[in-house]
Scaffold this motif. Sequence first.
Motif, PDB file in Angstrom:
ATOM      1  N   HIS A  28     -25.245 -60.773  12.371  1.00 50.31           N
ATOM      2  CA  HIS A  28     -25.681 -60.747  13.756  1.00 50.31           C
ATOM      3  C   HIS A  28     -26.778 -61.774  13.951  1.00 50.31           C
ATOM      4  O   HIS A  28     -27.739 -61.804  13.202  1.00 50.31           O
ATOM      5  N   ILE A  29     -26.676 -62.595  14.983  1.00 50.43           N
ATOM      6  CA  ILE A  29     -27.728 -63.545  15.321  1.00 50.43           C
ATOM      7  C   ILE A  29     -28.428 -63.112  16.601  1.00 50.43           C
ATOM      8  O   ILE A  29     -29.631 -63.096  16.703  1.00 50.43           O
ATOM      9  N   SER A  30     -27.699 -62.806  17.638  1.00 49.42           N
ATOM     10  CA  SER A  30     -28.270 -62.349  18.895  1.00 49.42           C
ATOM     11  C   SER A  30     -27.253 -61.485  19.591  1.00 49.42           C
ATOM     12  O   SER A  30     -26.123 -61.339  19.145  1.00 49.42           O
ATOM     13  N   SER A  31     -27.645 -60.905  20.709  1.00 43.51           N
ATOM     14  CA  SER A  31     -26.743 -60.024  21.440  1.00 43.51           C
ATOM     15  C   SER A  31     -26.638 -60.480  22.889  1.00 43.51           C
ATOM     16  O   SER A  31     -27.199 -59.869  23.797  1.00 43.51           O
ATOM     17  N   PRO A  32     -25.941 -61.614  23.144  1.00 43.71           N
ATOM     18  CA  PRO A  32     -25.757 -62.062  24.521  1.00 43.71           C
ATOM     19  C   PRO A  32     -24.727 -61.185  25.214  1.00 43.71           C
ATOM     20  O   PRO A  32     -24.003 -60.426  24.559  1.00 43.71           O
ATOM     21  N   PRO A  33     -24.608 -61.272  26.560  1.00 44.83           N
ATOM     22  CA  PRO A  33     -23.554 -60.515  27.244  1.00 44.83           C
ATOM     23  C   PRO A  33     -22.202 -60.899  26.693  1.00 44.83           C
ATOM     24  O   PRO A  33     -21.931 -62.071  26.452  1.00 44.83           O
TER      25      PRO A  33
ATOM     26  N   GLU B  44     -18.096 -51.566  17.863  1.00 43.64           N
ATOM     27  CA  GLU B  44     -18.004 -52.981  18.225  1.00 43.64           C
ATOM     28  C   GLU B  44     -16.620 -53.317  18.753  1.00 43.64           C
ATOM     29  O   GLU B  44     -16.471 -54.131  19.676  1.00 43.64           O
ATOM     30  N   ALA B  45     -15.581 -52.712  18.186  1.00 44.69           N
ATOM     31  CA  ALA B  45     -14.226 -52.954  18.676  1.00 44.69           C
ATOM     32  C   ALA B  45     -14.066 -52.430  20.104  1.00 44.69           C
ATOM     33  O   ALA B  45     -13.373 -53.047  20.927  1.00 44.69           O
TER      34      ALA B  45
ATOM     35  N   LEU C  88     -16.234 -61.566  20.308  1.00 46.32           N
ATOM     36  CA  LEU C  88     -15.014 -60.776  20.246  1.00 46.32           C
ATOM     37  C   LEU C  88     -14.938 -59.926  21.511  1.00 46.32           C
ATOM     38  O   LEU C  88     -15.910 -59.264  21.878  1.00 46.32           O
ATOM     39  N   PRO C  89     -13.801 -59.942  22.228  1.00 46.89           N
ATOM     40  CA  PRO C  89     -13.701 -59.192  23.470  1.00 46.89           C
ATOM     41  C   PRO C  89     -13.634 -57.687  23.217  1.00 46.89           C
ATOM     42  O   PRO C  89     -13.258 -57.226  22.141  1.00 46.89           O
ATOM     43  N   ALA C  90     -13.994 -56.903  24.239  1.00 47.56           N
ATOM     44  CA  ALA C  90     -13.891 -55.451  24.157  1.00 47.56           C
ATOM     45  C   ALA C  90     -12.431 -55.034  24.006  1.00 47.56           C
ATOM     46  O   ALA C  90     -11.535 -55.618  24.617  1.00 47.56           O
TER      47      ALA C  90
ATOM     48  N   VAL D 138     -11.023 -53.206  11.706  1.00 47.00           N
ATOM     49  CA  VAL D 138     -11.912 -52.239  12.343  1.00 47.00           C
ATOM     50  C   VAL D 138     -12.181 -51.108  11.364  1.00 47.00           C
ATOM     51  O   VAL D 138     -11.251 -50.429  10.914  1.00 47.00           O
ATOM     52  N   LEU D 139     -13.448 -50.894  11.023  1.00 48.65           N
ATOM     53  CA  LEU D 139     -13.823 -49.855  10.078  1.00 48.65           C
ATOM     54  C   LEU D 139     -13.791 -48.487  10.740  1.00 48.65           C
ATOM     55  O   LEU D 139     -13.886 -48.381  11.972  1.00 48.65           O
ATOM     56  N   PRO D 140     -13.699 -47.380   9.958  1.00 43.75           N
ATOM     57  CA  PRO D 140     -13.716 -46.034  10.540  1.00 43.75           C
ATOM     58  C   PRO D 140     -15.001 -45.784  11.315  1.00 43.75           C
ATOM     59  O   PRO D 140     -16.050 -46.356  11.018  1.00 43.75           O
ATOM     60  N   GLY D 141     -14.905 -44.919  12.326  1.00 49.57           N
ATOM     61  CA  GLY D 141     -16.047 -44.618  13.173  1.00 49.57           C
ATOM     62  C   GLY D 141     -17.141 -43.888  12.421  1.00 49.57           C
ATOM     63  O   GLY D 141     -16.918 -43.301  11.368  1.00 49.57           O
TER      64      GLY D 141
END
Length: 425
Positions: free
Chosen positions: A110-115, A23-24, A44-46, A77-80
């Motif tokens: 999580h509610i939705s996954s918009p762009p 996600e990060a 949250l931005p890339a 940020v959690l470990p990969g």
Amino acid sequence: MSLQPESQSADDLYATLAISAEEARSGTSRTLLLPDGRQLPITLPAGIQSGQRLSLAGLGRRREDGTYGSLQLTISVLPGPPETGPATPSPAEEAPTQLSSQAAHLAARHISSPPFATAAQPASPTSSQEQGPGGLSASMPSLPRTWAAPTQRSASRPRGGPWLIVSLVALLLLVGSGLLLLVLHQQQQASEQADATATSAAASASVATRQANEQASAVARATAAAQATASVLTAYPNPYPPGGGQLVLYTPLSDSPSSIGWETGPHCSFRGGAYHVVSQDPRYFESCSNGISYSDFALEVEMTIVQGDQGGLLFRGADIDHEKYYLFQVSTAGLYTLFAYTGGNEAQELTRGLALSYQRGLGETNLLALVARGSSLTIYLNREPVLRINDGRYRAGQLALLAVPFVRGGQVTDVAYRNLKVWTF
């Protein structure tokens, strides 16, 4: 939402939001569940880094002046995930953390996954309820569950053949058990992924339905407001000759929320479903206004002298602070006078008389009206004209409602006004 340097404020709330390494890298959208029950969508931005702080204005503690501090959100940020790839969280892991009375928590789900957007604007608070005391901490989501085969021990080399056969059989049993557990685990993962996908789809559908309902409700409210406005304009045409004009103000003067702009204080107040103007000192009259100026207009208002001597209107107040305006006053007996105040407390009497259509006495309600067009001024009492005069010294200015004690032998005067209408030409 914007990236801010770390700061400390007594009005701010502090929380930590945990996201995965994926996600990060790619960015993500979350909905924060605030302590007072509000849901705050954020994007949250890339490329966001662990330890970065986001400042969301207006979502902190409520101040004494009614404004709010900020919510300071720290990203963790959690470990990969392992090499075998991440497993989809189960529906139980997506549910928001419930808040307890002992300690406030900030939940994210999580509610939705918009762009993904590069930034999100801060959300304004929708409730004046004060948030709970103390800093906030986010619930850490569980890591994806993975299966590891049990470690096998190395056996001592046996001295005879039977021990070798027993060892081989045991080894085959262990390997078979491991394969069976692996198959069962993969089936469980597939089932959880299907459940999570269905939950996400249902949540997205729920959000879409709610947004559609809110939009439809907003359109309905706007339509109803427009229809109500049109109804008022149609229901209250100007009844005073020559008629015409546009209704620009209609207020029942029953309370402050329905009469926005009218001043309140020791001499101007809403009581008993009316707007009261009170003169406590018989040496002075009191005026109460909404601060709006008019030029050519018609006015109508219901007036009741509750206590004391006279009520009336101040209009075309070109310079009220320097006492330049027209003033009409009428007593409980129906005696009226029209003045032109010319500054420095100097007043010229323009006309006076007795209104025969006037309802005399305390507590009687009379309909007071005025038509001002150019230099022509006409006063009506209960729809009957009581005076007409031409005077062009003031052509525009504020209007006000009055409480006017008599100059000699006057007393405390309380006048109530209701249902004010103004038409402009």
